[in-house]
Design a protein around this motif. Sequence first.
Motif, PDB file in Angstrom:
ATOM      1  N   TYR A  92       0.794  -1.228   0.000  1.00  0.00           N
ATOM      2  CA  TYR A  92       0.000   0.000   0.000  1.00  0.00           C
ATOM      3  C   TYR A  92       0.831   1.284   0.000  1.00  0.00           C
ATOM      4  O   TYR A  92       0.404   2.308   0.529  1.00  0.00           O
ATOM      5  CB  TYR A  92      -0.971   0.015   1.176  1.00  0.00           C
ATOM      6  N   LEU A  93       1.999   1.265  -0.583  1.00  0.00           N
ATOM      7  CA  LEU A  93       2.778   2.498  -0.729  1.00  0.00           C
ATOM      8  C   LEU A  93       1.970   3.508  -1.545  1.00  0.00           C
ATOM      9  O   LEU A  93       1.473   3.207  -2.625  1.00  0.00           O
ATOM     10  CB  LEU A  93       4.103   2.210  -1.435  1.00  0.00           C
ATOM     11  N   GLY A  94       1.820   4.735  -1.034  1.00  0.00           N
ATOM     12  CA  GLY A  94       1.122   5.787  -1.760  1.00  0.00           C
ATOM     13  C   GLY A  94      -0.368   5.568  -1.906  1.00  0.00           C
ATOM     14  O   GLY A  94      -0.995   6.154  -2.796  1.00  0.00           O
ATOM     15  N   ARG A  95      -0.960   4.800  -1.024  1.00  0.00           N
ATOM     16  CA  ARG A  95      -2.414   4.560  -1.086  1.00  0.00           C
ATOM     17  C   ARG A  95      -3.175   5.885  -1.004  1.00  0.00           C
ATOM     18  O   ARG A  95      -2.957   6.689  -0.115  1.00  0.00           O
ATOM     19  CB  ARG A  95      -2.835   3.644   0.072  1.00  0.00           C
ATOM     20  N   ASP A  96      -4.077   6.126  -1.959  1.00  0.00           N
ATOM     21  CA  ASP A  96      -4.918   7.334  -1.993  1.00  0.00           C
ATOM     22  C   ASP A  96      -4.109   8.630  -1.973  1.00  0.00           C
ATOM     23  O   ASP A  96      -4.596   9.674  -1.527  1.00  0.00           O
ATOM     24  CB  ASP A  96      -5.919   7.334  -0.837  1.00  0.00           C
ATOM     25  N   MET A  97      -2.899   8.587  -2.455  1.00  0.00           N
ATOM     26  CA  MET A  97      -2.021   9.764  -2.509  1.00  0.00           C
ATOM     27  C   MET A  97      -2.637  10.849  -3.384  1.00  0.00           C
ATOM     28  O   MET A  97      -3.191  10.578  -4.446  1.00  0.00           O
ATOM     29  CB  MET A  97      -0.659   9.319  -3.051  1.00  0.00           C
ATOM     30  N   ARG A  98      -2.549  12.118  -2.948  1.00  0.00           N
ATOM     31  CA  ARG A  98      -3.097  13.254  -3.699  1.00  0.00           C
ATOM     32  C   ARG A  98      -2.013  14.064  -4.400  1.00  0.00           C
ATOM     33  O   ARG A  98      -2.160  14.411  -5.561  1.00  0.00           O
ATOM     34  CB  ARG A  98      -3.858  14.192  -2.759  1.00  0.00           C
ATOM     35  N   LYS A  99      -0.953  14.435  -3.684  1.00  0.00           N
ATOM     36  CA  LYS A  99       0.100  15.287  -4.226  1.00  0.00           C
ATOM     37  C   LYS A  99       1.437  14.850  -3.640  1.00  0.00           C
ATOM     38  O   LYS A  99       1.495  14.032  -2.734  1.00  0.00           O
ATOM     39  CB  LYS A  99      -0.142  16.765  -3.881  1.00  0.00           C
ATOM     40  N   GLY A 100       2.512  15.471  -4.170  1.00  0.00           N
ATOM     41  CA  GLY A 100       3.837  15.206  -3.627  1.00  0.00           C
ATOM     42  C   GLY A 100       4.584  14.157  -4.422  1.00  0.00           C
ATOM     43  O   GLY A 100       4.158  13.724  -5.497  1.00  0.00           O
ATOM     44  N   LYS A 101       5.723  13.730  -3.880  1.00  0.00           N
ATOM     45  CA  LYS A 101       6.566  12.739  -4.552  1.00  0.00           C
ATOM     46  C   LYS A 101       7.090  11.728  -3.548  1.00  0.00           C
ATOM     47  O   LYS A 101       7.526  12.084  -2.448  1.00  0.00           O
ATOM     48  CB  LYS A 101       7.739  13.420  -5.257  1.00  0.00           C
ATOM     49  N   ILE A 102       7.048  10.459  -3.946  1.00  0.00           N
ATOM     50  CA  ILE A 102       7.645   9.368  -3.178  1.00  0.00           C
ATOM     51  C   ILE A 102       8.693   8.706  -4.061  1.00  0.00           C
ATOM     52  O   ILE A 102       8.407   8.339  -5.202  1.00  0.00           O
ATOM     53  CB  ILE A 102       6.600   8.329  -2.744  1.00  0.00           C
ATOM     54  N   MET A 116      -4.526   6.002  -5.951  1.00  0.00           N
ATOM     55  CA  MET A 116      -3.732   7.232  -6.093  1.00  0.00           C
ATOM     56  C   MET A 116      -4.460   8.239  -6.985  1.00  0.00           C
ATOM     57  O   MET A 116      -5.017   7.886  -8.016  1.00  0.00           O
ATOM     58  CB  MET A 116      -2.374   6.861  -6.705  1.00  0.00           C
ATOM     59  N   LYS A 117      -4.444   9.509  -6.585  1.00  0.00           N
ATOM     60  CA  LYS A 117      -5.152  10.551  -7.327  1.00  0.00           C
ATOM     61  C   LYS A 117      -4.230  11.615  -7.917  1.00  0.00           C
ATOM     62  O   LYS A 117      -4.651  12.406  -8.754  1.00  0.00           O
ATOM     63  CB  LYS A 117      -6.183  11.221  -6.424  1.00  0.00           C
ATOM     64  N   GLY A 118      -2.984  11.698  -7.461  1.00  0.00           N
ATOM     65  CA  GLY A 118      -2.070  12.703  -7.972  1.00  0.00           C
ATOM     66  C   GLY A 118      -0.678  12.503  -7.403  1.00  0.00           C
ATOM     67  O   GLY A 118      -0.452  11.657  -6.541  1.00  0.00           O
ATOM     68  N   GLY A 119       0.281  13.306  -7.892  1.00  0.00           N
ATOM     69  CA  GLY A 119       1.654  13.176  -7.437  1.00  0.00           C
ATOM     70  C   GLY A 119       2.429  12.160  -8.258  1.00  0.00           C
ATOM     71  O   GLY A 119       1.988  11.720  -9.327  1.00  0.00           O
ATOM     72  N   GLU A 120       3.601  11.770  -7.734  1.00  0.00           N
ATOM     73  CA  GLU A 120       4.464  10.838  -8.461  1.00  0.00           C
ATOM     74  C   GLU A 120       5.100   9.847  -7.494  1.00  0.00           C
ATOM     75  O   GLU A 120       5.528  10.207  -6.392  1.00  0.00           O
ATOM     76  CB  GLU A 120       5.558  11.598  -9.209  1.00  0.00           C
ATOM     77  N   ILE A 121       5.155   8.591  -7.917  1.00  0.00           N
ATOM     78  CA  ILE A 121       5.862   7.537  -7.191  1.00  0.00           C
ATOM     79  C   ILE A 121       6.934   6.984  -8.120  1.00  0.00           C
ATOM     80  O   ILE A 121       6.627   6.548  -9.235  1.00  0.00           O
ATOM     81  CB  ILE A 121       4.916   6.413  -6.739  1.00  0.00           C
ATOM     82  N   PHE A 122       8.176   7.011  -7.672  1.00  0.00           N
ATOM     83  CA  PHE A 122       9.314   6.547  -8.478  1.00  0.00           C
ATOM     84  C   PHE A 122       9.941   5.371  -7.735  1.00  0.00           C
ATOM     85  O   PHE A 122      10.486   5.530  -6.648  1.00  0.00           O
ATOM     86  CB  PHE A 122      10.323   7.678  -8.658  1.00  0.00           C
ATOM     87  N   GLU A 138     -13.558  -2.325  -4.062  1.00  0.00           N
ATOM     88  CA  GLU A 138     -13.619  -1.029  -4.706  1.00  0.00           C
ATOM     89  C   GLU A 138     -13.779  -1.185  -6.215  1.00  0.00           C
ATOM     90  O   GLU A 138     -13.423  -2.223  -6.787  1.00  0.00           O
ATOM     91  CB  GLU A 138     -12.371  -0.201  -4.385  1.00  0.00           C
ATOM     92  N   ARG A 139     -14.291  -0.158  -6.880  1.00  0.00           N
ATOM     93  CA  ARG A 139     -14.584  -0.227  -8.302  1.00  0.00           C
ATOM     94  C   ARG A 139     -13.604   0.567  -9.160  1.00  0.00           C
ATOM     95  O   ARG A 139     -13.682   0.525 -10.369  1.00  0.00           O
ATOM     96  CB  ARG A 139     -16.011   0.296  -8.559  1.00  0.00           C
ATOM     97  N   GLN A 140     -12.706   1.314  -8.521  1.00  0.00           N
ATOM     98  CA  GLN A 140     -11.743   2.108  -9.278  1.00  0.00           C
ATOM     99  C   GLN A 140     -10.352   1.947  -8.678  1.00  0.00           C
ATOM    100  O   GLN A 140     -10.183   1.932  -7.459  1.00  0.00           O
ATOM    101  CB  GLN A 140     -12.122   3.589  -9.280  1.00  0.00           C
ATOM    102  N   GLY A 141      -9.369   1.839  -9.556  1.00  0.00           N
ATOM    103  CA  GLY A 141      -7.989   1.796  -9.106  1.00  0.00           C
ATOM    104  C   GLY A 141      -7.386   3.187  -9.083  1.00  0.00           C
ATOM    105  O   GLY A 141      -8.020   4.162  -8.688  1.00  0.00           O
ATOM    106  N   MET A 142      -6.171   3.289  -9.555  1.00  0.00           N
ATOM    107  CA  MET A 142      -5.468   4.574  -9.619  1.00  0.00           C
ATOM    108  C   MET A 142      -6.289   5.575 -10.430  1.00  0.00           C
ATOM    109  O   MET A 142      -6.844   5.241 -11.479  1.00  0.00           O
ATOM    110  CB  MET A 142      -4.101   4.322 -10.250  1.00  0.00           C
ATOM    111  N   ARG A 143      -6.369   6.829  -9.943  1.00  0.00           N
ATOM    112  CA  ARG A 143      -7.218   7.837 -10.574  1.00  0.00           C
ATOM    113  C   ARG A 143      -6.454   9.099 -10.975  1.00  0.00           C
ATOM    114  O   ARG A 143      -7.054  10.121 -11.273  1.00  0.00           O
ATOM    115  CB  ARG A 143      -8.360   8.197  -9.624  1.00  0.00           C
ATOM    116  N   GLY A 144      -5.144   9.059 -10.973  1.00  0.00           N
ATOM    117  CA  GLY A 144      -4.348  10.211 -11.377  1.00  0.00           C
ATOM    118  C   GLY A 144      -2.907  10.054 -10.937  1.00  0.00           C
ATOM    119  O   GLY A 144      -2.567   9.160 -10.160  1.00  0.00           O
TER     120      GLY A 144
END
Length: 273
Positions: A92-102, A116-122, A138-144
């Motif tokens: 669950y790294l970055g679960r439901d993340m909105r902004k920022g960078k990981i 995830m809804k926004g930001g960046e995971i590298f 749930e019915r939707q995965g990553m959303r942005g």
Amino acid sequence: MNPLVFTLKTELQQRLDLSPLVPNLLQGKTPDDIKALPLSYGNRHLNVDNVFDMTGEDTQHLIFKADCGKLDHIGAVMQGGTIEIYGSIGAYLGRDMRKGKIEIHGNTDAYTAAGMKGGEIFIHGNAGDYLGSARAGERQGMRGGRVIVTGNAGHRVGDQLRRGMIIIEGDAGDYCASRMVAGTIAIFGQVGSYLGYGMQRGTVILSRPPAHLLATFNDCGQHELLFLRLLEKSLQYPNSRIPRALFSAPVQRFAGDLATIGKGEILVMGGIQ
């Protein structure tokens, strides 16, 4: 200010929920406040200072020095700032993340970027199953946002992906883009079986022909797609190993999954040899 550094100091027997340790929740807290924060550990709680040695004071730049597959929910619901991780971690790294960078120098477990809804995971390493996918019930995965994996990814990458971009330099497992609703997945290694199963919309880009393609995908022939040259800019990042020449070559286009509404597409760069 120096980054806030968390160094794991004890061996964990149960899974540890690190969702309270994100920049937006730590803003304004003193080091003593942070050390006293409770973390869910199995059926009980441990304070931060029971688990980590902590140095620094910049709550908008967190560093985790830990190599432990039981560390879950790092960066959950993150709304800004930066998190760096040195070592492999749990789910669950970055679960439901909105902004920022990981940015992680290691491997991640299942459900990375779920919701995830926004930001960046590298990820400088491998990602587990269900990367960018919907969680159970749930019915939707990553959303942005954007996820970059320099290694390989497991099964069901982008299951029910709704929006956003996933880039994998290595291989992906079975059922990639299953039930995909929209968004973009780019894979520059091999991809497993059942690619695009139940896919509704969206784009999957492959640098190599798939070993197996479902009969419910229609071969639309070769095309020169100018939008790929624009998309290339979104796919670029520091030290990328993606050959830029691929984006100016014709692609073989497949439309499907025709067992659903069939508006998705699989683009094989360089065509089918």
